[in-house]
Design a protein around this motif. Sequence first.
Motif, PDB file in Angstrom:
ATOM      1  N   VAL A  36      23.562  34.085  46.536  1.00 57.39           N
ATOM      2  CA  VAL A  36      23.195  33.750  45.156  1.00 57.39           C
ATOM      3  C   VAL A  36      23.766  34.793  44.196  1.00 57.39           C
ATOM      4  CG1 VAL A  36      21.260  33.440  43.558  1.00 57.39           C
ATOM      5  CG2 VAL A  36      21.160  32.432  45.853  1.00 57.39           C
ATOM      6  N   GLN A  37      23.693  36.068  44.557  1.00 57.45           N
ATOM      7  CA  GLN A  37      24.249  37.130  43.710  1.00 57.45           C
ATOM      8  C   GLN A  37      25.758  36.966  43.550  1.00 57.45           C
ATOM      9  OE1 GLN A  37      23.064  40.740  45.668  1.00 57.45           O
ATOM     10  NE2 GLN A  37      20.973  40.675  44.855  1.00 57.45           N
ATOM     11  N   ALA A  38      26.449  36.706  44.667  1.00 64.44           N
ATOM     12  CA  ALA A  38      27.905  36.537  44.622  1.00 64.44           C
ATOM     13  C   ALA A  38      28.288  35.323  43.785  1.00 64.44           C
ATOM     14  CB  ALA A  38      28.471  36.405  46.038  1.00 64.44           C
ATOM     15  N   ALA A  42      30.496  35.504  40.370  1.00 63.29           N
ATOM     16  CA  ALA A  42      31.761  34.767  40.241  1.00 63.29           C
ATOM     17  C   ALA A  42      31.760  33.918  38.972  1.00 63.29           C
ATOM     18  CB  ALA A  42      31.984  33.894  41.481  1.00 63.29           C
ATOM     19  N   LEU A  43      30.640  33.283  38.658  1.00 62.28           N
ATOM     20  CA  LEU A  43      30.551  32.492  37.428  1.00 62.28           C
ATOM     21  C   LEU A  43      30.641  33.390  36.203  1.00 62.28           C
ATOM     22  CD1 LEU A  43      27.762  29.865  38.216  1.00 62.28           C
ATOM     23  CD2 LEU A  43      30.205  29.445  37.942  1.00 62.28           C
ATOM     24  N   ASP A  44      29.936  34.516  36.237  1.00 61.64           N
ATOM     25  CA  ASP A  44      29.960  35.455  35.112  1.00 61.64           C
ATOM     26  C   ASP A  44      31.367  35.976  34.840  1.00 61.64           C
ATOM     27  OD1 ASP A  44      27.240  35.124  34.799  1.00 61.64           O
ATOM     28  OD2 ASP A  44      26.705  37.057  35.714  1.00 61.64           O
ATOM     29  N   GLU A  45      32.157  36.143  35.909  1.00 68.08           N
ATOM     30  CA  GLU A  45      33.532  36.634  35.778  1.00 68.08           C
ATOM     31  C   GLU A  45      34.525  35.512  35.484  1.00 68.08           C
ATOM     32  OE1 GLU A  45      34.138  38.665  39.499  1.00 68.08           O
ATOM     33  OE2 GLU A  45      33.168  40.496  38.782  1.00 68.08           O
ATOM     34  N   HIS A  46      34.022  34.284  35.332  1.00 65.15           N
ATOM     35  CA  HIS A  46      34.861  33.103  35.087  1.00 65.15           C
ATOM     36  C   HIS A  46      35.857  32.877  36.223  1.00 65.15           C
ATOM     37  CE1 HIS A  46      33.062  32.904  31.146  1.00 65.15           C
ATOM     38  NE2 HIS A  46      33.391  34.176  30.947  1.00 65.15           N
ATOM     39  N   ILE A  73      21.236  27.362  39.140  1.00 68.39           N
ATOM     40  CA  ILE A  73      22.136  28.132  38.267  1.00 68.39           C
ATOM     41  C   ILE A  73      23.142  27.184  37.608  1.00 68.39           C
ATOM     42  CG2 ILE A  73      24.018  29.829  38.250  1.00 68.39           C
ATOM     43  CD1 ILE A  73      22.427  31.273  40.563  1.00 68.39           C
ATOM     44  N   GLU A  74      23.705  26.280  38.400  1.00 68.83           N
ATOM     45  CA  GLU A  74      24.682  25.323  37.862  1.00 68.83           C
ATOM     46  C   GLU A  74      24.042  24.435  36.793  1.00 68.83           C
ATOM     47  OE1 GLU A  74      27.834  24.619  41.478  1.00 68.83           O
ATOM     48  OE2 GLU A  74      25.905  23.589  41.625  1.00 68.83           O
TER      49      GLU A  74
END
Length: 131
Positions: A36-38, A42-46, A73-74
């Motif tokens: 979940v963290q990864a 990854a989303l935060d970093e686009h 999250i999605e």
Amino acid sequence: MKTLIVEDDFISRKIMEGLLTSLGECDIATDGEEAVQAFRLALDEHRPYDLVCMDIMMPNMDGHEALEQIREIERGMGLNGAQEVKVIMTTALDDPKNVVEAFYRGGATSYLVKPITKQRLMKEIRSHGLL
């Protein structure tokens, strides 16, 4: 293709990594919490994942719970349907309860029973339009 391999067993993790590295970048998580963290990072970093291969039975947080959190999250970001990451649940358990849980409760894209062969994995990946 960017893939997240979520597997607590070292040998299974290395096998999956060996099968998937030729297709692109692979990140590793050893339990659901790390997954979940990864995924969030990854989303935060686009740089979102195209594929998540996730074991069901893991310590700390199992694959079902991790998948639920990933889908949450999605949804929070307005992602749904074709925009969702493709998730292949993997397990040594071939029983109807796990299949129902993975697909209907968690929103898995597909399900593979171990041992996972290159041929079966590539067929699944192709069926989801990732190859």
